[in-house]
Design a protein around this motif. Sequence first.
Motif, PDB file in Angstrom:
ATOM      1  N   SER A 172      28.497   6.750 -12.992  1.00 27.11           N
ATOM      2  CA  SER A 172      28.563   6.884 -14.445  1.00 27.11           C
ATOM      3  C   SER A 172      28.308   5.553 -15.133  1.00 27.11           C
ATOM      4  O   SER A 172      27.591   5.469 -16.140  1.00 27.11           O
ATOM      5  CB  SER A 172      29.931   7.441 -14.851  1.00 27.11           C
ATOM      6  N   ARG A 173      28.880   4.482 -14.586  1.00 25.76           N
ATOM      7  CA  ARG A 173      28.652   3.162 -15.183  1.00 25.76           C
ATOM      8  C   ARG A 173      27.201   2.723 -15.018  1.00 25.76           C
ATOM      9  O   ARG A 173      26.583   2.195 -15.947  1.00 25.76           O
ATOM     10  CB  ARG A 173      29.604   2.132 -14.565  1.00 25.76           C
ATOM     11  N   GLY A 225      24.997   4.801 -17.276  1.00 26.83           N
ATOM     12  CA  GLY A 225      25.140   4.355 -18.655  1.00 26.83           C
ATOM     13  C   GLY A 225      24.336   3.097 -18.932  1.00 26.83           C
ATOM     14  O   GLY A 225      23.711   2.962 -19.995  1.00 26.83           O
ATOM     15  N   ASP A 285      34.635   8.028 -19.497  1.00 26.31           N
ATOM     16  CA  ASP A 285      34.514   9.334 -18.835  1.00 26.31           C
ATOM     17  C   ASP A 285      35.890   9.971 -18.773  1.00 26.31           C
ATOM     18  O   ASP A 285      36.518  10.054 -17.725  1.00 26.31           O
ATOM     19  CB  ASP A 285      33.923   9.142 -17.439  1.00 26.31           C
ATOM     20  N   VAL A 337      26.607  -3.919 -20.825  1.00 26.81           N
ATOM     21  CA  VAL A 337      26.886  -2.558 -21.273  1.00 26.81           C
ATOM     22  C   VAL A 337      28.352  -2.258 -21.030  1.00 26.81           C
ATOM     23  O   VAL A 337      28.942  -2.693 -20.059  1.00 26.81           O
ATOM     24  CB  VAL A 337      25.998  -1.533 -20.530  1.00 26.81           C
ATOM     25  N   LEU A 370      28.008  15.829 -17.344  1.00 29.09           N
ATOM     26  CA  LEU A 370      27.365  15.246 -18.518  1.00 29.09           C
ATOM     27  C   LEU A 370      27.490  16.167 -19.726  1.00 29.09           C
ATOM     28  O   LEU A 370      27.620  15.703 -20.862  1.00 29.09           O
ATOM     29  CB  LEU A 370      25.885  14.975 -18.241  1.00 29.09           C
ATOM     30  N   ASP A 424      31.024   3.906 -19.507  1.00 30.82           N
ATOM     31  CA  ASP A 424      31.296   5.158 -20.190  1.00 30.82           C
ATOM     32  C   ASP A 424      32.779   5.465 -20.177  1.00 30.82           C
ATOM     33  O   ASP A 424      33.471   5.242 -19.182  1.00 30.82           O
ATOM     34  CB  ASP A 424      30.554   6.312 -19.499  1.00 30.82           C
ATOM     35  N   SER A 483      31.800  12.124 -24.510  1.00 36.01           N
ATOM     36  CA  SER A 483      31.153  10.817 -24.618  1.00 36.01           C
ATOM     37  C   SER A 483      29.835  10.793 -23.840  1.00 36.01           C
ATOM     38  O   SER A 483      28.841  10.227 -24.291  1.00 36.01           O
ATOM     39  CB  SER A 483      32.098   9.721 -24.104  1.00 36.01           C
ATOM     40  N   LEU A 484      29.821  11.426 -22.650  1.00 35.12           N
ATOM     41  CA  LEU A 484      28.597  11.470 -21.856  1.00 35.12           C
ATOM     42  C   LEU A 484      27.553  12.374 -22.505  1.00 35.12           C
ATOM     43  O   LEU A 484      26.363  12.070 -22.499  1.00 35.12           O
ATOM     44  CB  LEU A 484      28.914  11.961 -20.441  1.00 35.12           C
ATOM     45  N   ALA A 502      20.929   2.883 -21.317  1.00 32.57           N
ATOM     46  CA  ALA A 502      20.985   1.977 -22.464  1.00 32.57           C
ATOM     47  C   ALA A 502      19.826   0.979 -22.450  1.00 32.57           C
ATOM     48  O   ALA A 502      19.715   0.139 -23.336  1.00 32.57           O
ATOM     49  CB  ALA A 502      22.312   1.225 -22.475  1.00 32.57           C
ATOM     50  N   LYS A 552      25.842  10.588 -25.375  1.00 33.54           N
ATOM     51  CA  LYS A 552      24.975   9.481 -24.971  1.00 33.54           C
ATOM     52  C   LYS A 552      23.733   9.935 -24.219  1.00 33.54           C
ATOM     53  O   LYS A 552      22.659   9.347 -24.368  1.00 33.54           O
ATOM     54  CB  LYS A 552      25.750   8.501 -24.083  1.00 33.54           C
ATOM     55  N   HIS A 553      23.863  10.964 -23.375  1.00 34.49           N
ATOM     56  CA  HIS A 553      22.803  11.238 -22.402  1.00 34.49           C
ATOM     57  C   HIS A 553      22.112  12.595 -22.519  1.00 34.49           C
ATOM     58  O   HIS A 553      20.981  12.732 -22.065  1.00 34.49           O
ATOM     59  CB  HIS A 553      23.360  11.117 -20.974  1.00 34.49           C
TER      60      HIS A 553
END
Length: 392
Positions: free
Chosen positions: A152-153, A156, A196, A191, A247, A194, A252-253, A160, A256-257
Amino acid sequence: MRIDIAAVPEEDERDVEAESNSRGFGDRFIDHLFEVRQGLYDHKAAHIMSLVASWSYSDVTTFADVMSRRGFGGGTAVSVNLQNDAMLVGTTAILLQSADKRVVVLSFRGTEPGSLISWMGSINAKVELFQAMGYVHGGFYRPFLALWPTLSRLLGAAMAGTSLFDASNREVERFNSRRAGADAAISSEIVEPDRDDERDLGAPMLSKVGASRAGDAPAAGDKDERALYITGHSLGGALAVLAAARLFTIGSLYRKHWKNLRGIYTFGQPMVGDPTFARRYEQAFGHTLFRHIYKNDVVPRMPPRTAGEFKHIGEEYHAGDDGWAYRGKFVSQASSFVGSMLTGVTDFFRDQLGGIPGLAWIPFPYSWMAHSPVNYLRVSQRSRAAAGVYGA
């Protein structure tokens, strides 16, 4: 946890030209992946995802060398592996970032033929609750949960626009500092990780927010736009589905995605969840999940009915004479694990002894030979060639 990083080498221009002529990869291939619309099946994308999924079984350096000849020269590949034999967890994921950072592919490795732990985890079908959205195969869910915080990191960072090479080195530094007992909170100007948080379910609640419309185009002129693909063969396909579900469900995911996700392409993927999971996520992203099944491959019929009721979601494509063809009716569960495995193994030996007169005509409903990633790669290449000819 082990993280390996490999730079995808730039290929000699003559090699790139020869590869482009023989396989259809040209200078605009990354452009093509970027421009694919979410929720629309793309034969060329399916071809490159079959390559990524197949070569995810190799070490990351070999993977990077192969991807350099497929349009990703100058990019970065990162392998994340976690092994815990006592917990029956042993799996690997690879993140691939194009040189211009516009295209990111998340690929999960399938069950490795020589790994007893991987096999034992895959057949351990005891279900576990997936974020109050139904139950899923525990042998798939546990390795996913083990890998996801790190993935996840890294995801992210890549989405980005951060260099995956730099982000991965930071992740290695983070891991080493924790192992050494140092302060794990490493400051990073690259960055923020996330958030998560399983409680953060606000944005994509299935009862309130519908799935994104099929065919949505990337934002025109948005310099920060990325294209995300998720793929995997066998167990890797099941992990790809869990990643997409994560996701979509975590707010939050999702924010963003999700708008960047072009498609989830899986090959020889087993069933992941129970009817409740299938119903809820079919509504969420069934139009974005493209499952490929080669002939009588036994794995997409797993887990068997003796392990409980499981169902597929998404669009199903079967091997045809000219490549993959859409099929509206899903394959059903096999009756039992032992019976289907014995049938599949018998078919394997029948294939090896195909020269014996009359033996090739014996029908078998399930096959282990059909599950090889080589088959999926070959059919995907035929599909891409047909798409190039017919403009599909």
